[in-house]
Design a protein around this motif. Structure first.
Motif, PDB file in Angstrom:
ATOM      1  N   GLN A   1       0.885  -1.194  -0.216  1.00  0.00           N
ATOM      2  CA  GLN A   1      -0.060  -0.404  -0.137  1.00  0.00           C
ATOM      3  C   GLN A   1       0.742   1.479   0.329  1.00  0.00           C
ATOM      4  O   GLN A   1       0.638   2.247  -0.724  1.00  0.00           O
TER       5      GLN A   1
ATOM      6  N   LYS B   1      -6.303  10.497   2.386  1.00  0.00           N
ATOM      7  CA  LYS B   1      -8.126   9.509   2.135  1.00  0.00           C
ATOM      8  C   LYS B   1      -7.355   8.927   3.316  1.00  0.00           C
ATOM      9  O   LYS B   1      -7.667   7.715   3.964  1.00  0.00           O
ATOM     10  N   GLU B   2      -6.557   8.014   1.674  1.00  0.00           N
ATOM     11  CA  GLU B   2      -5.646   7.035   1.811  1.00  0.00           C
ATOM     12  C   GLU B   2      -5.300   6.922   3.020  1.00  0.00           C
ATOM     13  O   GLU B   2      -5.451   5.389   3.700  1.00  0.00           O
TER      14      GLU B   2
ATOM     15  N   ASP C   1      -7.615   5.211   5.879  1.00  0.00           N
ATOM     16  CA  ASP C   1      -8.230   4.341   6.470  1.00  0.00           C
ATOM     17  C   ASP C   1      -6.483   2.841   7.065  1.00  0.00           C
ATOM     18  O   ASP C   1      -6.739   2.404   7.094  1.00  0.00           O
ATOM     19  N   ILE C   2      -5.311   3.585   5.736  1.00  0.00           N
ATOM     20  CA  ILE C   2      -4.394   2.841   6.262  1.00  0.00           C
ATOM     21  C   ILE C   2      -4.279   2.316   7.471  1.00  0.00           C
ATOM     22  O   ILE C   2      -3.382   1.338   7.999  1.00  0.00           O
TER      23      ILE C   2
ATOM     24  N   ARG D   1      -5.435  12.934  -1.846  1.00  0.00           N
ATOM     25  CA  ARG D   1      -5.990  11.298  -2.510  1.00  0.00           C
ATOM     26  C   ARG D   1      -5.097  10.852  -1.136  1.00  0.00           C
ATOM     27  O   ARG D   1      -5.188   9.817  -0.274  1.00  0.00           O
ATOM     28  N   LEU D   2      -3.958  11.459  -0.653  1.00  0.00           N
ATOM     29  CA  LEU D   2      -2.996  10.494   0.282  1.00  0.00           C
ATOM     30  C   LEU D   2      -3.834  10.910   1.663  1.00  0.00           C
ATOM     31  O   LEU D   2      -3.466   9.905   2.495  1.00  0.00           O
TER      32      LEU D   2
ATOM     33  N   ARG E   1       2.621   1.790  -3.510  1.00  0.00           N
ATOM     34  CA  ARG E   1       1.447   2.031  -4.377  1.00  0.00           C
ATOM     35  C   ARG E   1       1.532   4.204  -3.719  1.00  0.00           C
ATOM     36  O   ARG E   1       1.222   4.545  -5.069  1.00  0.00           O
ATOM     37  N   LEU E   2       1.260   4.160  -3.306  1.00  0.00           N
ATOM     38  CA  LEU E   2       0.965   5.678  -2.115  1.00  0.00           C
ATOM     39  C   LEU E   2       2.442   6.293  -2.941  1.00  0.00           C
ATOM     40  O   LEU E   2       2.044   7.442  -3.113  1.00  0.00           O
TER      41      LEU E   2
ATOM     42  N   ASP F   1       2.542   6.860  -6.426  1.00  0.00           N
ATOM     43  CA  ASP F   1       1.599   7.761  -7.160  1.00  0.00           C
ATOM     44  C   ASP F   1       1.859   9.139  -6.955  1.00  0.00           C
ATOM     45  O   ASP F   1       2.021  10.192  -7.658  1.00  0.00           O
TER      46      ASP F   1
END
Length: 527
Positions: A293, A344-345, A348-349, A341-342, A296-297, A300
């Motif tokens: 994860q 928000k991600e 959760d993570i 986006r970061l 991936r971040l 991006d």
């Protein structure tokens, strides 16, 4: 109550100790400069220690008739650069490493590169040489040719005197210098009993690049490119520090827009590296989901940088006098979208990670670095701040554009791997806010100032906060706009020795995650 600042109080203490101080012109904000006699070099360290000054950096340079040796101290965001001179034919100084452990490897490097002996040094083994040149040759002396006189094959450094394991049940584990994967070479020699680590010794320098030597004779533009390659993951930080030093020497100020763009670049570099490190820490305890994860971040994030600046890692974006690339409204929108986006991600993570008891079991209390040891070694950045070292150049010695905003500095005092994990996460969140503040302050204007050729003998000291912590860059000019001396001090030079301490009494299988939680730069150390 006295109205004197600490530099003046320290000066009075030095005077009381019989040390004559010659005040020198300072080249930078938050900086004072002194000259003292060489016989007082250790007394300087002793009095500095009693006044709780932090040892930050040490370096040397050769003049026509003498060596100049420098040390940099810091306290409360103010710096003190002290210089002494010694004869070329009697190159010896008292060691400050007997007082400041942080000075140990720096003095050994200076010994190997200049042949300056530090009397009573606690460890006189070679550090940088690795037999790539004769022990009576010193590459940073002016007479040493840049290409040297290398043998066809460099002899192996087989007789380095590692500490030997003694006692029933103890044994040695040699790790490296060649590792699995793509990391750079470094050797770690363990003494252990069962799985318990009793001692660790590091050995670096396997990829000595000759950065300081090949800097000589370069133009400012060429030096900026070289500085960006001291440590590839800190290309913004090192290029900024070197350019800041050169700009001081040339007595120029960069445009406000350029400073804001440099800030955006530096904070994006910080976020990218922290994302990679958090994932790698999890991976070293077999929590592969997090590694995937965070990779991936980070990917991006890097792709946005490649699209806007032409390079994923932002190499060669900072130039003397400013920056190479401007940004437009669409680019700012892309940065804002990255942040949304970061956030928000991560929400959760990070919640998933925080609730994972297996991860907690591997990170909490492991790799403990006490506040006292962190202070003794002058640890920086997330390593120091996870062990109670409340210092950040951006806040405590602010430089444009950080002097226009409030920098929130994350601080922990548990000193374990978990603390170094959470410091990184908090710094990511703070960096995204800084990026947004810098974009809000952007106004139309130039992105670079015309270069002015510095007078021969001019020098500057660039101090900035890279993603690993304080970076120090010293630059001196000769004639014709050419560099005569460049010394970059990466935070890793001060952080690496802390690894030898924080792994003690941990088990051998926890070494990889202890190491990753520190994540020193091999390249930044192997100049």
């Amino acid at each position: 109550m006295s109205n004197l600042n600490w530099t003046e109080i320290f000066g009075q203490a030095m005077d009381a100790a019989g040390v004559l101080i010659e005040t020198q012109p300072a080249t930078a904000d938050h900086l004072s400069a002194w000259q003292i006699a060489d016989r007082h070099w250790q007394k300087l360290a002793e009095v500095a220690m009693t006044h709780r000054l932090r040892w930050s950096a040490g370096w040397a340079e050769q003049g026509p008739e003498q060596f100049s040796v420098y040390v940099l101290f810091e306290k409360q965001g103010e710096y003190l650069q002290v210089r002494t001179s010694i004869d070329l034919n009697r190159a010896e100084l008292p060691s400050q490493a007997t007082v400041y452990p942080a000075a140990n490897r720096s003095e050994r490097h200076t010994q190997d590169m200049f042949g300056i002996k530090f009397a009573e040094h606690p460890d006189n083994r070679p550090w940088t040489r690795h037999k790539a040149w004769d022990k009576h040759q010193y590459p940073l002396r002016k007479a040493f040719a840049v290409q040297g006189q290398p043998e066809a094959i460099t002899p192996p450094d087989l007789d380095y005197a590692f500490v030997k394991s003694h006692g029933a049940g103890t044994y040695e584990i040699p790790v490296g210098p060649i590792h699995a994967g793509i990391i750079e070479p470094g050797h770690f020699r363990f003494q252990a009993v069962g799985e318990l680590i009793l001692n660790l010794e590091e050995r670096f320098g396997y990829t000595h690049k000759g950065i300081e030597k090949i800097a000589e004779g370069r133009t400012p533009e060429s030096l900026a490119r070289l500085a960006g390659r001291v440590s590839g993951d800190t290309t913004v930080g090192h290029a900024w520090a070197a350019c800041k030093a050169m700009e001081q020497a040339a007595n120029i100020s960069i445009p406000p827009r350029a400073a804001l763009l440099r800030g955006i670049l530096a904070e994006r570099e910080r976020v990218a590296n922290h994302l990679g490190d958090i994932g790698a820490i999890c991976n070293d305890v077999a929590f592969t989901f997090a590694q995937i994860q965070f990779s991936r971040l980070r990917e991006d994030w890097l792709r946005t940088q490649a699209n806007i600046f032409g390079h994923r890692l932002l190499m060669d974006c900072i130039i003397p006098g400013g920056v190479k690339h401007d940004i437009g409204e669409a680019d700012c929108d892309a940065f804002k979208a990255d942040n949304v986006r970061l956030r928000k991600e991560l929400s959760d993570i990070i919640t998933t990670l925080d609730l994972n008891s297996s991860l907690e079991d591997r990170l909490y209390t492991a790799g403990f670095l006490s506040e006292d040891i962190a202070a003794a070694f002058g640890t920086l950045g997330y390593v120091g701040r996870a062990s109670g070292q409340d210092f950040d150049v951006r806040r405590d010695a602010p430089y444009p554009p950080y002097d226009k905003v409030t920098v929130k500095v994350a601080l922990e005092n548990q000193g374990d791997i978990a603390s170094r994990f959470w410091i990184r996460y908090k710094e990511i969140m703070a960096s995204m806010k800084l990026i947004e503040q810098f974009m809000a302050l952007l106004q139309a204007g130039e992105i670079a100032t015309a270069w002015q050729i510095p007078a021969a003998g001019s020098s500057g000291l660039g101090i900035i906060d890279g993603w690993r912590g304080e970076i120090v860059s010293y630059v001196a000019f000769g004639s014709d706009n050419k560099i005569s001396r460049f010394y970059p001090r990466d935070p890793s030079q001060l952080n690496w020795p802390a690894l030898e301490k924080l792994v003690l009494n941990n088990i051998v299988p926890d070494f990889p995650v202890c190491n990753k939680s520190l994540n020193g730069s091999y390249s930044g150390n192997d100049l």
